[in-house]
Structure formats: C-alpha cells, structure tokens
Write a protein that holds these residues in place. Structure first.
Motif, PDB file in Angstrom:
ATOM      1  N   PRO A 157      -4.919  11.736   4.872  1.00  0.00           N
ATOM      2  CA  PRO A 157      -3.604  12.270   4.500  1.00  0.00           C
ATOM      3  C   PRO A 157      -3.222  13.544   5.248  1.00  0.00           C
ATOM      4  N   TRP A 187      -6.544   2.588  -2.165  1.00  0.00           N
ATOM      5  CA  TRP A 187      -6.428   3.839  -1.399  1.00  0.00           C
ATOM      6  C   TRP A 187      -7.792   4.467  -1.153  1.00  0.00           C
ATOM      7  N   SER A 246      -9.546   3.081   1.777  1.00  0.00           N
ATOM      8  CA  SER A 246      -9.120   3.618   3.068  1.00  0.00           C
ATOM      9  C   SER A 246      -9.669   5.032   3.297  1.00  0.00           C
ATOM     10  N   LEU A 247      -9.675   5.843   2.260  1.00  0.00           N
ATOM     11  CA  LEU A 247     -10.153   7.227   2.383  1.00  0.00           C
ATOM     12  C   LEU A 247     -11.631   7.296   2.742  1.00  0.00           C
ATOM     13  N   VAL A 288      -2.999   6.823   5.885  1.00  0.00           N
ATOM     14  CA  VAL A 288      -3.552   6.505   4.569  1.00  0.00           C
ATOM     15  C   VAL A 288      -5.020   6.932   4.498  1.00  0.00           C
ATOM     16  N   LEU A 324      -4.836  13.107  -5.390  1.00  0.00           N
ATOM     17  CA  LEU A 324      -5.364  11.887  -6.003  1.00  0.00           C
ATOM     18  C   LEU A 324      -5.001  11.829  -7.481  1.00  0.00           C
ATOM     19  N   ARG A 332      -2.111   3.086   9.007  1.00  0.00           N
ATOM     20  CA  ARG A 332      -3.419   3.116   8.367  1.00  0.00           C
ATOM     21  C   ARG A 332      -4.135   4.447   8.581  1.00  0.00           C
ATOM     22  N   TYR A 362      -1.387  10.886  -7.693  1.00  0.00           N
ATOM     23  CA  TYR A 362      -1.234   9.462  -7.359  1.00  0.00           C
ATOM     24  C   TYR A 362      -1.622   8.589  -8.550  1.00  0.00           C
ATOM     25  N   LEU A 381       0.820  -1.217   0.000  1.00  0.00           N
ATOM     26  CA  LEU A 381       0.000   0.000   0.000  1.00  0.00           C
ATOM     27  C   LEU A 381       0.852   1.264   0.000  1.00  0.00           C
ATOM     28  N   VAL A 382       1.688   1.443   1.030  1.00  0.00           N
ATOM     29  CA  VAL A 382       2.494   2.662   1.105  1.00  0.00           C
ATOM     30  C   VAL A 382       3.824   2.415   0.396  1.00  0.00           C
ATOM     31  N   ARG A 436      -4.853  -0.495  -7.439  1.00  0.00           N
ATOM     32  CA  ARG A 436      -4.093   0.356  -6.522  1.00  0.00           C
ATOM     33  C   ARG A 436      -4.920   1.575  -6.104  1.00  0.00           C
ATOM     34  N   LEU A 480       2.772   6.510  -2.925  1.00  0.00           N
ATOM     35  CA  LEU A 480       1.953   7.040  -1.833  1.00  0.00           C
ATOM     36  C   LEU A 480       2.817   7.773  -0.811  1.00  0.00           C
TER      37      LEU A 480
END
Length: 327
Positions: free
Chosen positions: A231, A284, A287-288, A228, A261, A225, A264, A12-13, A280, A17
């Motif tokens: 931010p 993200w 999570s957002l 993520v 975003l 987490r 990214y 993830l990170v 991918r 990111l």
C-alpha cells in the motif's frame, strides 16, 4: 510530475480498498472495477452501488478522483449507458478492452474485442459522441488476444475513435498475468498514437517503476497488484522521484498499515454479509504476504476461521484495533 494511477481489479479493489489505498496517498486518480453493460440501460443506482464515490464528487474520501470503467461489446448499448453515467458527473469514463476473464470473454467482451479493431473503433466512436469534452474519455487495452499481430491497429482504432488517453496492460489475453510484462510494446504504441499512453503491468517495486518508465518511454504508470501488495508503493515512488530516498523499514510500514487494516475490516463488515467478510480480508492479506512477514503470520492465523467475531479477536491479538458496535 508523472502520474500514478490506481488500477481497477475486479473482485479486489472495490470502494473500500480504494478508500484505504488512496488514504495512504500518492495516486493521481483511480479507476473503478468495470460496470458490465450487457443489453440494458442501467439505472443510476447501478453505477452508484459499484462506485459510491459518485456521491462524493466522484472522489474517494481522501480526495482522489475516480474514473468509472464500462465493459461491453455493443456500441449502441455502451453509448446509451455512458450517457446515463454522464448525468452522474464522473471524473472520467473508461472503456475496458483488457479483461482476460473467461466469463467476460465468452460473451465477446474485454480483451476478446482486440481481435476486431474495426469494432473497437465503432464502440469508441459511439461512446465519444455522448461524452462531453469536459469529462475525460479513456480506454484500457492489452496487447492482443493470443499475439501482438493487431496491437498497433487496435491502438490506432482507439485513438481514432476519440479517446484522450490510453492505458496499455503490456501482455496479451493468453499471457494472463504471467511475467514478464512486455513494456517495449508500449513504446511502439506511443510511436503510432498522439494521445498519452499509460504503462501497466508487473510494477511491484520502485525499481520496477523505474525500469517500466525507461523501457516503455512512458512517464505515466498504472499500478494494480503491486499497489495491493504494498500500500505504500506509490509513496515510495514519489519519494524516489523527489530525491528523498526510499525508506526500507518494513516494521515501521507494518505499524502504519495496522490501522488501515482495521479500517478495511470494519468497512468490509459493514458492507457485505458476515459470511463473505472473512474471504475479503484473507484475499488482501494474501497479497500483503508478498511484502510483510507480519501479514503472513496474520494470514495463517485467520486462514481457517470463518466467523467475524473470532477473526476480530485474532486481529486484536496482532495489534490491529477493531471497533465493535456499541451495546
């Protein structure tokens, strides 16, 4: 002021990111996803592929130092690879004794090593011998495999081996990522080692950060987490510590997040093959959703899509500018 660290999160990170999150600001350093060491001497390009920041003075493009994390269980092999990594001048070298993933643990790596404090000592001492004092040498651990019976012994072993700081994810391997994080154990570890101890686990908000520091007796915190999912969390924590209050305007935050975003998505599309890029982005956005209703709407809009171009069109409809290749 106390330090805030951006945690490593496998899958993830990554460098993309890390670029976005450190561009927002607030972090003193970031730690890479682990570089797996499993019997061979890795070539320099193996470290550089996972941590391209090594080509930028071991810093993200925003200037945040990057510590490179190694994962393995053989003292000699880890030491040999650490010596190779030293030649690339990382901002620090960290050893992973906390990963709970079954694929890692089946081979005796990550959190499974917490069953054997003596092996921890052998590993850390071997790596310490090849890492020069000017490169910070740290470790990350959980509280144990299934229980906390050996927690303090493990912390003492890591300290005796020569680390200069210790990150503690305040759960056992068996706990996984289920709340709560047992921050009180970090205070107990701080009482038996002289090195700085950084708290990690279940910090999602400014209020969580305050409670974590109070219960753990640690001013330094690593965020994974929570970073993520929000931010702007590190900046909120900094603002609260500076007495500036905590902005609650999530609509304004979403407007500030939109170009991030876009960046990214552009970087992910340039980095991975087209069929992997949508996954991918969805990861993200997933999570957002915890903090942004707009992310929930966007996630639902792209959830069933698999093509880069169709996802780019949806992003644009949601106010996220997408740069397309010329010609």
């Amino acid at each position: 002021m106390a330090r805030l660290l951006l945690a490593p999160m496998e899958g993830l990170v990554d460098d993309v990111l890390r670029d976005v999150l450190t561009r927002v600001g607030g972090y003193d350093l970031a730690v890479s996803e682990f570089v797996r060491v499993s019997g061979n001497l890795l070539p320099p390009r193996a470290f550089q592929r996972l941590c391209p920041e090594l080509g930028n003075g071991s810093r993200t493009r925003a200037g945040t130092p990057l510590v490179v994390q190694l994962l393995g269980s053989d003292p000699g092999c880890l030491a040999e690879n650490a010596a190779q990594l030293v030649e690339l001048a990382p901002a620090g070298i960290d050893l992973n004794f906390g990963c709970p993933a079954p694929t890692v643990n089946r081979h005796g790596g990550g959190a499974m090593l917490l069953a054997d404090p003596e092996q921890l000592l052998r590993i850390v001492a071997a790596v310490r011998r090849v890492v020069p004092p000017e490169i910070p040498f740290t470790a990350k651990m959980r509280l144990g495999v299934r229980d906390t019976e050996k927690t303090l012994d493990c912390a003492r072993a890591l300290a005796a081996g020569g680390i200069v700081a210790l990150v503690v994810h305040a759960r056992t391997r068996a706990d996984g990522y289920r709340p709560p994080a047992h921050w009180e154990w970090i205070a107990r570890i701080r009482a038996v080692v002289q090195q700085p101890v950084i708290a990690n686990g279940e910090v999602w908000t400014v209020a969580d950060h305050l409670r974590c520091c109070a219960v753990s007796s640690s001013d330094d915190v690593m965020i994974g987490r929570g970073a993520v999912a929000d931010p702007f969390l590190a900046r909120r924590i900094r603002a609260q510590a500076a007495g500036e209050g905590v902005a609650a305007d999530r609509c304004d935050d979403w407007r500030r997040l939109q170009p991030l975003l876009a960046s990214y998505w552009q970087q992910v599309c340039a980095k991975v093959v087209a069929r992997h890029a949508p996954g991918r982005l969805k990861l993200w956005l997933g999570s957002l959703r915890r903090n942004f209703v707009e992310a929930e709407a966007l996630f639902m809009a792209v959830r069933a899509l698999a093509g880069v171009e169709e996802i780019s069109r949806v992003l644009e409809l949601h106010g996220i500018p997408v740069q397309r290749p010329l010609g």
